[in-house]
Design a protein around this motif. Structure first.
Motif, PDB file in Angstrom:
ATOM      1  N   PRO A 111       0.799  -1.229   0.000  1.00 33.86           N
ATOM      2  CA  PRO A 111       0.000   0.000   0.000  1.00 33.86           C
ATOM      3  C   PRO A 111       0.830   1.277   0.000  1.00 33.86           C
ATOM      4  O   PRO A 111       0.529   2.208  -0.752  1.00 33.86           O
ATOM      5  CB  PRO A 111      -0.827  -0.120   1.286  1.00 33.86           C
ATOM      6  CG  PRO A 111      -0.916  -1.589   1.528  1.00 33.86           C
ATOM      7  CD  PRO A 111       0.378  -2.162   1.048  1.00 33.86           C
ATOM      8  N   ALA A 112       1.893   1.343   0.809  1.00 38.05           N
ATOM      9  CA  ALA A 112       2.692   2.574   0.862  1.00 38.05           C
ATOM     10  C   ALA A 112       3.353   2.848  -0.478  1.00 38.05           C
ATOM     11  O   ALA A 112       3.379   3.989  -0.961  1.00 38.05           O
ATOM     12  CB  ALA A 112       3.737   2.473   1.967  1.00 38.05           C
ATOM     13  N   THR A 113       3.884   1.809  -1.114  1.00 36.86           N
ATOM     14  CA  THR A 113       4.515   1.965  -2.424  1.00 36.86           C
ATOM     15  C   THR A 113       3.493   2.406  -3.461  1.00 36.86           C
ATOM     16  O   THR A 113       3.775   3.285  -4.287  1.00 36.86           O
ATOM     17  CB  THR A 113       5.178   0.643  -2.861  1.00 36.86           C
ATOM     18  OG1 THR A 113       6.113   0.251  -1.860  1.00 36.86           O
ATOM     19  CG2 THR A 113       5.868   0.775  -4.190  1.00 36.86           C
ATOM     20  N   ALA A 114       2.320   1.801  -3.434  1.00 36.49           N
ATOM     21  CA  ALA A 114       1.280   2.153  -4.400  1.00 36.49           C
ATOM     22  C   ALA A 114       0.878   3.620  -4.270  1.00 36.49           C
ATOM     23  O   ALA A 114       0.760   4.335  -5.282  1.00 36.49           O
ATOM     24  CB  ALA A 114       0.068   1.245  -4.216  1.00 36.49           C
ATOM     25  N   VAL A 115       0.671   4.084  -3.050  1.00 38.32           N
ATOM     26  CA  VAL A 115       0.285   5.483  -2.841  1.00 38.32           C
ATOM     27  C   VAL A 115       1.404   6.413  -3.291  1.00 38.32           C
ATOM     28  O   VAL A 115       1.159   7.404  -3.998  1.00 38.32           O
ATOM     29  CB  VAL A 115      -0.097   5.726  -1.362  1.00 38.32           C
ATOM     30  CG1 VAL A 115      -0.224   7.216  -1.069  1.00 38.32           C
ATOM     31  CG2 VAL A 115      -1.406   5.002  -1.023  1.00 38.32           C
ATOM     32  N   ASN A 116       2.639   6.102  -2.923  1.00 39.77           N
ATOM     33  CA  ASN A 116       3.768   6.957  -3.323  1.00 39.77           C
ATOM     34  C   ASN A 116       3.921   6.998  -4.844  1.00 39.77           C
ATOM     35  O   ASN A 116       4.160   8.073  -5.412  1.00 39.77           O
ATOM     36  CB  ASN A 116       5.065   6.469  -2.673  1.00 39.77           C
ATOM     37  CG  ASN A 116       5.118   6.778  -1.195  1.00 39.77           C
ATOM     38  OD1 ASN A 116       4.441   7.681  -0.708  1.00 39.77           O
ATOM     39  ND2 ASN A 116       5.902   6.022  -0.459  1.00 39.77           N
ATOM     40  N   PRO A 150      -5.556   8.883   1.109  1.00 41.22           N
ATOM     41  CA  PRO A 150      -4.750   7.719   0.728  1.00 41.22           C
ATOM     42  C   PRO A 150      -3.846   7.225   1.856  1.00 41.22           C
ATOM     43  O   PRO A 150      -3.567   6.030   1.960  1.00 41.22           O
ATOM     44  CB  PRO A 150      -3.929   8.218  -0.460  1.00 41.22           C
ATOM     45  CG  PRO A 150      -4.717   9.349  -1.024  1.00 41.22           C
ATOM     46  CD  PRO A 150      -5.367   9.992   0.169  1.00 41.22           C
ATOM     47  N   ASP A 151      -3.402   8.146   2.721  1.00 40.16           N
ATOM     48  CA  ASP A 151      -2.536   7.737   3.837  1.00 40.16           C
ATOM     49  C   ASP A 151      -3.267   6.825   4.811  1.00 40.16           C
ATOM     50  O   ASP A 151      -2.644   5.984   5.458  1.00 40.16           O
ATOM     51  CB  ASP A 151      -2.008   8.969   4.577  1.00 40.16           C
ATOM     52  CG  ASP A 151      -1.168   9.848   3.667  1.00 40.16           C
ATOM     53  OD1 ASP A 151      -0.315   9.297   2.940  1.00 40.16           O
ATOM     54  OD2 ASP A 151      -1.379  11.076   3.671  1.00 40.16           O
ATOM     55  N   LYS A 152      -4.580   6.977   4.894  1.00 43.75           N
ATOM     56  CA  LYS A 152      -5.362   6.110   5.774  1.00 43.75           C
ATOM     57  C   LYS A 152      -5.407   4.680   5.253  1.00 43.75           C
ATOM     58  O   LYS A 152      -5.600   3.742   6.020  1.00 43.75           O
ATOM     59  CB  LYS A 152      -6.772   6.675   5.953  1.00 43.75           C
ATOM     60  CG  LYS A 152      -6.783   8.011   6.682  1.00 43.75           C
ATOM     61  CD  LYS A 152      -8.166   8.612   6.734  1.00 43.75           C
ATOM     62  CE  LYS A 152      -8.088  10.000   7.371  1.00 43.75           C
ATOM     63  NZ  LYS A 152      -9.364  10.699   7.294  1.00 43.75           N
ATOM     64  N   LEU A 153      -5.227   4.505   3.939  1.00 43.61           N
ATOM     65  CA  LEU A 153      -5.196   3.160   3.364  1.00 43.61           C
ATOM     66  C   LEU A 153      -3.963   2.384   3.818  1.00 43.61           C
ATOM     67  O   LEU A 153      -3.967   1.160   3.876  1.00 43.61           O
ATOM     68  CB  LEU A 153      -5.201   3.236   1.836  1.00 43.61           C
ATOM     69  CG  LEU A 153      -6.428   3.836   1.179  1.00 43.61           C
ATOM     70  CD1 LEU A 153      -6.192   4.009  -0.313  1.00 43.61           C
ATOM     71  CD2 LEU A 153      -7.646   2.966   1.429  1.00 43.61           C
ATOM     72  N   ILE A 154      -2.903   3.111   4.124  1.00 44.42           N
ATOM     73  CA  ILE A 154      -1.645   2.479   4.523  1.00 44.42           C
ATOM     74  C   ILE A 154      -1.742   1.923   5.936  1.00 44.42           C
ATOM     75  O   ILE A 154      -1.185   0.865   6.242  1.00 44.42           O
ATOM     76  CB  ILE A 154      -0.490   3.498   4.409  1.00 44.42           C
ATOM     77  CG1 ILE A 154      -0.339   3.930   2.948  1.00 44.42           C
ATOM     78  CG2 ILE A 154       0.801   2.912   4.939  1.00 44.42           C
ATOM     79  CD1 ILE A 154       0.581   5.111   2.750  1.00 44.42           C
ATOM     80  N   ALA A 155      -2.445   2.628   6.805  1.00 44.07           N
ATOM     81  CA  ALA A 155      -2.584   2.212   8.203  1.00 44.07           C
ATOM     82  C   ALA A 155      -3.842   1.364   8.328  1.00 44.07           C
ATOM     83  O   ALA A 155      -4.885   1.822   8.740  1.00 44.07           O
ATOM     84  CB  ALA A 155      -2.666   3.436   9.107  1.00 44.07           C
ATOM     85  N   ASN A 156      -3.735   0.089   7.953  1.00 40.21           N
ATOM     86  CA  ASN A 156      -4.887  -0.800   7.948  1.00 40.21           C
ATOM     87  C   ASN A 156      -4.898  -1.634   9.220  1.00 40.21           C
ATOM     88  O   ASN A 156      -3.896  -2.235   9.584  1.00 40.21           O
ATOM     89  CB  ASN A 156      -4.817  -1.710   6.721  1.00 40.21           C
ATOM     90  CG  ASN A 156      -6.130  -2.380   6.442  1.00 40.21           C
ATOM     91  OD1 ASN A 156      -6.737  -2.957   7.331  1.00 40.21           O
ATOM     92  ND2 ASN A 156      -6.555  -2.327   5.195  1.00 40.21           N
ATOM     93  N   GLN A 190       4.042 -12.409  -1.216  1.00 39.66           N
ATOM     94  CA  GLN A 190       4.610 -12.449   0.121  1.00 39.66           C
ATOM     95  C   GLN A 190       3.645 -11.853   1.098  1.00 39.66           C
ATOM     96  O   GLN A 190       2.513 -11.554   0.776  1.00 39.66           O
ATOM     97  CB  GLN A 190       5.997 -11.817   0.250  1.00 39.66           C
ATOM     98  CG  GLN A 190       7.112 -12.683  -0.290  1.00 39.66           C
ATOM     99  CD  GLN A 190       7.172 -14.111   0.265  1.00 39.66           C
ATOM    100  OE1 GLN A 190       6.242 -14.628   0.855  1.00 39.66           O
ATOM    101  NE2 GLN A 190       8.274 -14.763   0.039  1.00 39.66           N
ATOM    102  N   GLY A 191       4.142 -11.681   2.277  1.00 39.86           N
ATOM    103  CA  GLY A 191       3.280 -11.330   3.378  1.00 39.86           C
ATOM    104  C   GLY A 191       2.985  -9.860   3.490  1.00 39.86           C
ATOM    105  O   GLY A 191       3.463  -9.043   2.740  1.00 39.86           O
ATOM    106  N   ARG A 192       2.182  -9.571   4.463  1.00 36.34           N
ATOM    107  CA  ARG A 192       1.792  -8.236   4.844  1.00 36.34           C
ATOM    108  C   ARG A 192       0.916  -7.552   3.825  1.00 36.34           C
ATOM    109  O   ARG A 192       0.819  -6.340   3.815  1.00 36.34           O
ATOM    110  CB  ARG A 192       3.017  -7.391   5.191  1.00 36.34           C
ATOM    111  CG  ARG A 192       3.837  -8.083   6.264  1.00 36.34           C
ATOM    112  CD  ARG A 192       4.869  -7.178   6.876  1.00 36.34           C
ATOM    113  NE  ARG A 192       5.824  -8.026   7.578  1.00 36.34           N
ATOM    114  CZ  ARG A 192       7.115  -7.883   7.550  1.00 36.34           C
ATOM    115  NH1 ARG A 192       7.652  -6.902   6.881  1.00 36.34           N
ATOM    116  NH2 ARG A 192       7.902  -8.681   8.195  1.00 36.34           N
ATOM    117  N   SER A 193       0.330  -8.316   2.916  1.00 38.19           N
ATOM    118  CA  SER A 193      -0.809  -7.772   2.198  1.00 38.19           C
ATOM    119  C   SER A 193      -1.913  -7.705   3.239  1.00 38.19           C
ATOM    120  O   SER A 193      -1.903  -8.460   4.210  1.00 38.19           O
ATOM    121  CB  SER A 193      -1.245  -8.698   1.069  1.00 38.19           C
ATOM    122  OG  SER A 193      -0.238  -8.807   0.112  1.00 38.19           O
ATOM    123  N   VAL A 194      -2.838  -6.820   3.090  1.00 33.78           N
ATOM    124  CA  VAL A 194      -3.875  -6.708   4.113  1.00 33.78           C
ATOM    125  C   VAL A 194      -5.246  -6.851   3.478  1.00 33.78           C
ATOM    126  O   VAL A 194      -5.453  -6.507   2.329  1.00 33.78           O
ATOM    127  CB  VAL A 194      -3.772  -5.360   4.862  1.00 33.78           C
ATOM    128  CG1 VAL A 194      -2.612  -5.383   5.833  1.00 33.78           C
ATOM    129  CG2 VAL A 194      -3.620  -4.188   3.920  1.00 33.78           C
TER     130      VAL A 194
END
Length: 197
Positions: A111-116, A150-156, A190-194
């Motif tokens: 998510p962070a990479t996608a938003v950036n 969009p920053d709220k999408l990162i903090a899931n 890999q992991g940490r997809s949410v």
């Protein structure tokens, strides 16, 4: 023969597939072998089974079981196929313990990479042509990207799950005999997809 966008060559045997990587600078071969091994342990029958690997060869290769069916790329999925895709993804997201997923390297495209990346692309002010509707849509999208939404999408708040990370329909194999979907091509997984992303 792969197309120009492909990152690998496939050699199809009667029972196995040998995947020979054309690029592996992002650790694709390690990521795929880890995913196949975890899937075989926690969700057998969801993806190809790992058979053998030459991770340090040049180019690296992975040998996996060959699955029946055909890819769904270029097709309009039927209701039955969509239900089978949902069943496969639910199993993927629910059957691998959170503690196992948390120990994995994060996905390269999170998510962070996608938003950036989206913000970077919007800041480049691409040539949009003359259509006023396109300009209006771009302004609305750029305003949304400039906000804090969009920053709220990162903090899931949801727990991490194993993710396929590549939604290309070519990575969903429809088995017409068993009426099910297999998940293939794990090099970007890999992991940490949410769940909320």
């Amino acid at each position: 023969m792969p197309d120009r966008f492909s990152t690998h060559n496939l050699e199809l045997g009667d029972d196995v597939v040998v995947k020979r990587y054309r690029s592996w600078d992002r650790g694709e071969h390690h990521r795929e072998w880890t995913a196949l091994t975890l899937l075989a342990e926690h969700t057998p029958g969801l993806a190809p089974a790992p058979v053998d690997t030459a991770l340090h060869a040049h180019p690296p290769t992975i040998t996996m079981s060959r699955l029946p069916g055909h890819v769904l790329r270029g097709e309009h999925a039927t209701d039955e196929q969509i239900r089978a895709m949902a069943t496969a993804l639910n199993r993927l997201h629910q059957d691998i313990p959170t503690r196992v997923v948390e120990a994995l390297e994060p996905a390269p495209w999170g998510p962070a990479t996608a938003v950036n990346n989206a913000r970077t692309w919007a800041d480049k002010h691409p040539d949009l042509g003359d259509d006023p509707l396109v300009h209006q849509a771009f302004r609305a999208g750029a305003a949304w990207l400039a906000s804090d939404v969009p920053d709220k999408l990162i903090a899931n708040p949801f727990p991490p799950v194993m993710g396929l990370a590549d939604g290309n329909h070519a990575n969903y194999l429809w088995d017409d005999r068993e009426r099910r979907v297999w998940l293939i091509d794990w090099e970007d997984s890999q992991g940490r997809s949410v769940l909320g992303w």
